[in-house]
Scaffold this active site. Structure first.
Site, PDB file in Angstrom:
ATOM      1  N   GLY A 123     -13.015   4.310 -10.773  1.00 25.59           N
ATOM      2  CA  GLY A 123     -11.731   4.274 -10.080  1.00 25.59           C
ATOM      3  C   GLY A 123     -11.005   2.956 -10.224  1.00 25.59           C
ATOM      4  N   ALA A 155      -3.837   2.858   0.844  1.00 23.67           N
ATOM      5  CA  ALA A 155      -3.413   3.894   1.783  1.00 23.67           C
ATOM      6  C   ALA A 155      -2.214   4.582   1.146  1.00 23.67           C
ATOM      7  CB  ALA A 155      -3.053   3.286   3.128  1.00 23.67           C
ATOM      8  N   CYS A 167     -10.646  12.450   3.087  1.00 24.80           N
ATOM      9  CA  CYS A 167      -9.451  11.639   3.225  1.00 24.80           C
ATOM     10  C   CYS A 167      -9.091  11.508   4.697  1.00 24.80           C
ATOM     11  CB  CYS A 167      -8.301  12.268   2.461  1.00 24.80           C
ATOM     12  SG  CYS A 167      -6.909  11.164   2.367  1.00 24.80           S
ATOM     13  N   GLY A 195      -1.881   7.683   0.734  1.00 25.27           N
ATOM     14  CA  GLY A 195      -1.501   8.798   1.611  1.00 25.27           C
ATOM     15  C   GLY A 195      -1.242  10.084   0.852  1.00 25.27           C
ATOM     16  N   LEU A 196      -2.033  10.284  -0.196  1.00 25.37           N
ATOM     17  CA  LEU A 196      -1.994  11.565  -0.920  1.00 25.37           C
ATOM     18  C   LEU A 196      -0.632  11.912  -1.493  1.00 25.37           C
ATOM     19  CD1 LEU A 196      -4.215  13.886   1.318  1.00 25.37           C
ATOM     20  CD2 LEU A 196      -4.870  12.649  -0.752  1.00 25.37           C
ATOM     21  N   LYS A 236     -16.371  16.296  -2.303  1.00 25.45           N
ATOM     22  CA  LYS A 236     -16.331  14.826  -2.305  1.00 25.45           C
ATOM     23  C   LYS A 236     -16.575  14.291  -0.896  1.00 25.45           C
ATOM     24  CE  LYS A 236     -13.757  10.921  -4.078  1.00 25.45           C
ATOM     25  NZ  LYS A 236     -12.722  10.516  -5.008  1.00 25.45           N
ATOM     26  N   THR A 285     -13.727   6.320  -0.347  1.00 26.21           N
ATOM     27  CA  THR A 285     -13.587   4.945   0.144  1.00 26.21           C
ATOM     28  C   THR A 285     -14.075   4.778   1.597  1.00 26.21           C
ATOM     29  OG1 THR A 285     -11.343   5.506   0.800  1.00 26.21           O
ATOM     30  CG2 THR A 285     -11.619   4.485  -1.337  1.00 26.21           C
TER      31      THR A 285
HETATM   32  C1  LIG Z   1      -5.426   3.815  -5.264  1.00 25.49           C
HETATM   33  C2  LIG Z   1      -6.475   4.842  -5.003  1.00 25.49           C
HETATM   34  C3  LIG Z   1      -6.126   6.175  -4.810  1.00 25.49           C
HETATM   35  C4  LIG Z   1      -7.082   7.142  -4.569  1.00 25.49           C
HETATM   36  N1  LIG Z   1      -6.711   8.449  -4.410  1.00 25.49           N
HETATM   37  C5  LIG Z   1      -7.665   9.400  -4.230  1.00 25.49           C
HETATM   38  C6  LIG Z   1      -7.309  10.763  -4.143  1.00 25.49           C
HETATM   39  O1  LIG Z   1      -6.147  11.129  -4.249  1.00 25.49           O
HETATM   40  N2  LIG Z   1      -8.289  11.694  -3.941  1.00 25.49           N
HETATM   41  C7  LIG Z   1      -9.614  11.316  -3.830  1.00 25.49           C
HETATM   42  O2  LIG Z   1     -10.495  12.158  -3.637  1.00 25.49           O
HETATM   43  N3  LIG Z   1      -9.976  10.020  -3.937  1.00 25.49           N
HETATM   44  C8  LIG Z   1      -9.039   9.056  -4.127  1.00 25.49           C
HETATM   45  N4  LIG Z   1      -9.419   7.746  -4.252  1.00 25.49           N
HETATM   46  C9  LIG Z   1     -10.853   7.392  -4.182  1.00 25.49           C
HETATM   47  C10 LIG Z   1     -11.461   7.243  -5.595  1.00 25.49           C
HETATM   48  O3  LIG Z   1     -11.382   8.451  -6.304  1.00 25.49           O
HETATM   49  C11 LIG Z   1     -12.937   6.794  -5.513  1.00 25.49           C
HETATM   50  O4  LIG Z   1     -13.694   7.760  -4.819  1.00 25.49           O
HETATM   51  C12 LIG Z   1     -13.105   5.469  -4.800  1.00 25.49           C
HETATM   52  O5  LIG Z   1     -12.034   4.610  -5.090  1.00 25.49           O
HETATM   53  C13 LIG Z   1     -14.408   4.758  -5.156  1.00 25.49           C
HETATM   54  O6  LIG Z   1     -14.483   4.467  -6.527  1.00 25.49           O
HETATM   55  P1  LIG Z   1     -14.061   3.033  -7.161  1.00 25.49           P
HETATM   56  O7  LIG Z   1     -14.752   1.986  -6.362  1.00 25.49           O
HETATM   57  O8  LIG Z   1     -14.491   3.101  -8.590  1.00 25.49           O
HETATM   58  O9  LIG Z   1     -12.577   2.940  -7.027  1.00 25.49           O
HETATM   59  C14 LIG Z   1      -8.452   6.764  -4.498  1.00 25.49           C
HETATM   60  C15 LIG Z   1      -8.808   5.428  -4.692  1.00 25.49           C
HETATM   61  C16 LIG Z   1      -7.843   4.473  -4.951  1.00 25.49           C
HETATM   62  C17 LIG Z   1      -8.286   3.051  -5.150  1.00 25.49           C
END
Ligand SMILES: Cc1cc2nc3c(=O)[nH]c(=O)nc-3n(C[C@H](O)[C@H](O)[C@H](O)COP(=O)(O)O)c2cc1C
Ligand SMILES: Cc1cc2nc3c(=O)[nH]c(=O)nc-3n(C[C@H](O)[C@H](O)[C@H](O)COP(=O)(O)OP(=O)(O)OC[C@H]3O[C@@H](n4cnc5c(N)ncnc54)[C@H](O)[C@@H]3O)c2cc1C
Ligand SMILES: Cc1cc2nc3c(=O)[nH]c(=O)nc-3n(C[C@H](O)[C@H](O)[C@H](O)COP(=O)(O)OP(=O)(O)OC[C@H]3O[C@@H](n4cnc5c(N)ncnc54)[C@H](O)[C@@H]3O)c2cc1C
Ligand SMILES: Cc1cc2nc3c(=O)[nH]c(=O)nc-3n(C[C@H](O)[C@H](O)[C@H](O)COP(=O)(O)O)c2cc1C
Ligand code: FES
Ligand code: FES
Lengths: 307, 250, 307, 250
Positions: A265, A70, A130, A72-73, A165, A193
């Protein structure tokens, strides 16, 4: 050498591997480990109109085969990203994808048009998934009409291709996918997520200060594969697939499910070299299962043998 | 520079209640680690790496010592690794403690598993001829470790919460009993750091912080802490874990 | 001895632990491992109006910290269950919960009224979350109106308390929960499995003959905890919590999130003694975190410290 | 009766390409296992247990032998367990092969990792004075194992798909070259069993089947197979894995 290249709207990728948004910062930290030019593309951390501090800590928790976040951008805001981060990444021979977010249609519009004037950004990943992003109490990512509207508006100010997305926290991902395709999306990016929570027994409170967070990592891979497979049959724009990828076999599984390229990710946190290693391993894995190129896998998947 | 290294477990010892001292062989890390830095350790079956401070370095043997408490599933699993097995670690991570060049007396204040990083710092300072005074706080007698080692650097007060060993109370109760010092360096639980920095407000001090981490290298924004002016933030993993006591909001 | 008892509508449970539907058959196989009287209750495998063969094999796949299943509601039909299975379970000093399913409102009605005439069944778990169960193309479990309708009809033919089992594959679980509460549900049971897929690289086809299957196991625990926590704040009927429970700590986490009792599914496959072992461990774990009974945890959670 | 038992690994040996023979010590299992039954083995880090047939039992040493091929992540992980380590297994599971009391000649037909359960069956039959003829099929020379052991029971034909060892072709090509027999017992890949049961349609035969399993004890309906009349079904884990060749639809 095997041909790993993939052509997508706005993106001439030398291979289908890119780090996922938020899991690679703006690349600097990972550039100490390997040459970022090796990557198909880099998806930057989310950009918002202004600087954001994000949520209170703790912001992360570990779960079985996954994690919650979390953040939070948190980000320095689109202007500083364009000034300080994009130029660094532009030194590398790789495509740059800007992940954009906002709390209102206007903010999305502002961020998208800011990147539009930036020479080195090749595509936009429009993050409508998000949990922070609501208008009228409804998340853009869970309502097909809202999803279409924000897509249209971003498209209207952007000459760059837009990959929307999608959120997996929906009853029917196909409806949303079709809605954003109709609204002009050039591609999809999926999945973000799943919303989850962990309770800390000693304090009897949620571990995350924000209470809930986004579940990522191998735990969610079966959900990502299912959603990509389902959506692929309904749309004709390309998909950047993600959710739990941690090795080259996973990449092939995503490609067979219908992804045209993939993002990695959470796995970067366990192994900062993961994207580089997957790129090295991919030819052997493709060959092992009878493929001669990434394009070959895509054609196979399109012939409808899996789909 | 942070590298991903394979380290070999040369020794693993229970040194106090649920507390394990592990000696790890690795040439690169032993050559490059400074006090206050940490290793980001991959533990089998766990998504996230565990940050553990560097408690000592032996340059001749090319070993690094870590000391950790078995708290949750990761540290329990780590404690089950046997001598001869290898670990995948990132390191050395973080900024580490910088010794003020003109200091002639240092105060070290450690609480529980905040004690380990101070050990390596004390050793380095002591080697430079700096006088080191230490106050080490533990829950109870069973949790005490490394008292003898700190005594080699100088005066050492051990405090236990229940008084079952050494003095009874909190480390903050004893900072006044120490003579003058130039800087203090502290690591321990957040409430302790909070009380301590308040008590020693006029002094130059450095504190090492903990937060749940993901990347451990400054990329993910998991571990931020606001700066004192509330206008900015620091990443504990990359800008820290050591901060000037005035720099951040506890 | 610590008091682990829980009082729920129709169920006087000696402890909050019960095997989840479909993961314990009708108890016979597990009765060779331990005395089933030890269990708080037993939730039987789904019953439909007629015998069902279910899906083709393979029906199961392994995933990171979880599994997929597409058994497809195979069961001998409600009459045979009443004749052959309930009498066996009635030998034990434990509550019996009948999980009912159907392809139409009429089938649900029929199955519910059949169990209604069965002395030894104590409650009904109304499974509206199975992917097979559609009417007019919409799943009962994802549409609040349909969910409410099937709940009402089952309630109208049943003197037994009805626990409605919710699907996690929805955009807004709170809406569904409130809808079935208003429709008369005596309790909720959550969560069922998340729809997922795995692709088998050697054959390039989905592993499951049914293509998709339900994801269960520790991987989904954060989603279950989040949903229970969210729903608990919106309703006043009790919740039987499930999704990835594999030890007594997990049980406490569910209770703190707002569950009143819990069911253990996938973990039975790894360790057939798991329910029995959790019951043994629970007092120590509760004590470790400062609780003197299961009721004590419930009161704590109700006081709103976590919620 | 199925029990959950801890077994200790007494030996682990690579006996062919990607093929491991493991000897497990456990008194209960060694006393109670019959040919054709299987162990349901818990492998660290995996949700589901792996079903592996019992390839041999040594009553004096109280050991059970299993032979498995490293295919996916579970069997690879299992092969990494070292001597002295323990495993959590359920067993003995399934019905096992029942020898027809009046048989004087048996035909065993095994393919790949279908060979192991036939070994223990052949040994038992041989001990009873039954004549045992075996046809063992493997992919290639590197995959062949246990030829000598089957030869101790009687005539043994080894067939490899590529002809790199023994005869070239499929096991079904050789069943006609065998003299008369009373019953056949077979285990191997589904296509092999399909071809074999068709070819030997007139004969009394027993086949052992494989399917992805969850509980392994008959509770979850993961592993069903329709009966020949299509009116009912059997659970491979509990009603099988051994069936009369006529009983089920392949
Ligand atoms: C710590 C963290 C920060 C993330 N921040 C963003 C984000 O800023 N923008 C976004 O679209 N997705 C964000 N995600 C989602 C990832 O880009 C990805 O869609 C998601 O984690 C699934 O892929 P993974 O299982 O390989 O992590 C974030 C994920 C994690 C774990
Ligand atoms: C820079 C730094 C240095 C540290 N040095 C030491 C040391 O030398 N000795 C020592 O015993 N401990 C040290 N810690 C704390 C140590 O990292 C945690 O005790 C450990 O991560 C707990 O893991 P677990 O699997 O046992 O607990 P779990 O509760 O199972 O862990 C779950 C998650 O929370 C994280 N987590 C839990 N507690 C903490 C914590 N206190 N700080 C950071 N993350 C936490 C874990 O890393 C993991 O991601 C340090 C922490 C940091 C940030
Ligand atoms: C009754 C029975 C007896 C068996 N005896 C033997 C034996 O003696 N030696 C041997 O090498 N193999 C045997 N097998 C096959 C063995 O169970 C699989 O090779 C093994 O489960 C594969 O696991 P994995 O982790 O390597 O593969 P993965 O593909 O990673 O496994 C994923 C999942 O699929 C299941 N699975 C994959 N292939 C099979 C298969 N062929 N049969 C059943 N489940 C499968 C796994 O159990 C697991 O649940 C037997 C199978 C059954 C049903
Ligand atoms: C093999 C299998 C069969 C299941 N069958 C049913 C069923 O018949 N009816 C039902 O309501 N839920 C069924 N479920 C769902 C479980 O009852 C439970 O809700 C889910 O698995 C989450 O719990 P777990 O993670 O502890 O398994 C089944 C789950 C599995 C794994
Ligand atoms: S842990 Fe990723 S920025 Fe500190
Ligand atoms: S594996 Fe559960 S019934 Fe066979």
């Amino acid at each position: 050498m095997m041909d790993l290249s993939v052509q997508l709207p706005g993106l001439q990728l030398k291979n289908p591997i890119m780090p996922a948004s938020g899991c690679f910062g703006f690349g600097k930290e990972y550039s100490q480990f390997y040459d970022l030019s090796k990557l198909g593309a880099i998806i930057m951390k989310a950009a918002t109109g202004e600087e954001r501090y994000g949520n209170e800590t703790p912001r992360v928790a570990e779960t079985p085969s996954g994690m919650l976040n979390a953040i939070g951008l948190q980000n320095p805001g689109v202007q500083k990203i364009i000034e300080n981060e994009v130029p660094f990444l532009a030194n590398y021979d790789t495509s740059i994808i800007a992940n954009i977010s906002g709390s209102s249609i206007e903010e999305y519009q502002f961020v998208a048009s800011s990147f539009n004037q930036t020479a080195d950004v090749h595509a936009i990943e429009l993050n409508i998934s998000c949990p922070n992003v609501k208008e009228g109490g409804i998340q853009f990512g869970t309502d097909p009409l809202m999803a279409a509207r924000v897509t249209e508006i971003v498209k209207s100010v952007s000459d760059l291709p837009v990959y929307v997305k999608l959120s997996p926290n929906v009853s029917n991902i196909k409806t949303i996918a079709k809605a954003v395709e109709s609204a002009g999306a050039d591609g999809l990016s999926m999945i973000n997520t799943l919303t989850g929570m962990q309770i800390h027994l000693p304090t009897k409170m949620p571990v995350l200060a924000n209470q809930t967070g986004g579940l990522s990592g191998p735990a969610i891979k079966p959900i990502a594969i299912r959603m990509i497979y389902e959506v692929k049959q309904q749309i004709s724009i390309p998909i950047i697939g993600m959710g739990g990828i941690s090795n080259a076999e996973d990449v092939l599984e995503f490609l067979l499910a219908g992804a045209d390229a993939v993002a990695v990710g959470t796995a970067n946190f366990q192994n900062p070299f993961i994207c580089s290693e997957i790129i090295d391993d991919l030819p052997t894995v493709l060959q092992k299962y009878g493929f001669s190129s990434v394009q070959d896998v895509a054609s196979f998947a399109k012939r409808g043998v899996t789909i | 520079m942070i590298r991903r290294e394979t380290v070999m477990i040369k020794n693993s010892l229970d040194i106090a209640a649920d507390t394990v001292e592990m000696t790890l062989h690795n040439s690169y890390l032993s050559k490059n680690a400074i006090p206050g830095q940490f290793l980001h350790i991959l533990v089998e079956g766990h998504t996230l790496r565990r940050p553990i401070s560097i408690a000592d370095v032996n340059n001749e043997e090319e070993t690094i010592t870590i000391i950790f408490k078995k708290l949750g599933s990761g540290t329990k699993c780590l404690s089950a690794y046997e001598i001869g097995m290898t670990l995948d670690v990132l390191g050395p991570n973080g900024n580490g403690f910088l010794l003020e060049s003109k200091d002639s007396t240092l105060l070290l204040v450690g609480g529980g598993v905040g004690v380990p990083p101070l050990h390596y710092l004390g050793k380095k300072a002591s080697e430079k001829g700096v006088e080191v005074v230490s106050i080490l706080g533990f829950q109870n007698k069973e949790s005490v470790f490394y008292e003898e080692k700190f005594k080699q650097f100088g005066k050492t007060i051990v405090v236990t919460n229940d008084g079952s060993y050494g003095e009874r109370g909190y480390v903050t109760d004893f900072v006044q009993t120490i003579g003058p010092f130039d800087s203090y360096y502290s690591c321990g639980p957040a409430p302790m750091l909070h009380a301590l920095t308040k008590k020693l407000e006029g002094h130059r001090g450095y504190i090492s912080l903990e937060e749940r981490m993901t990347c451990g290298i400054g990329a993910c924004f998991a571990c931020v802490i606001p700066t004192s002016d509330q206008l900015s933030y620091r990443k504990i993993c990359a800008d820290g874990p050591v901060f000037s006591a005035k720099e951040v909001v506890l």
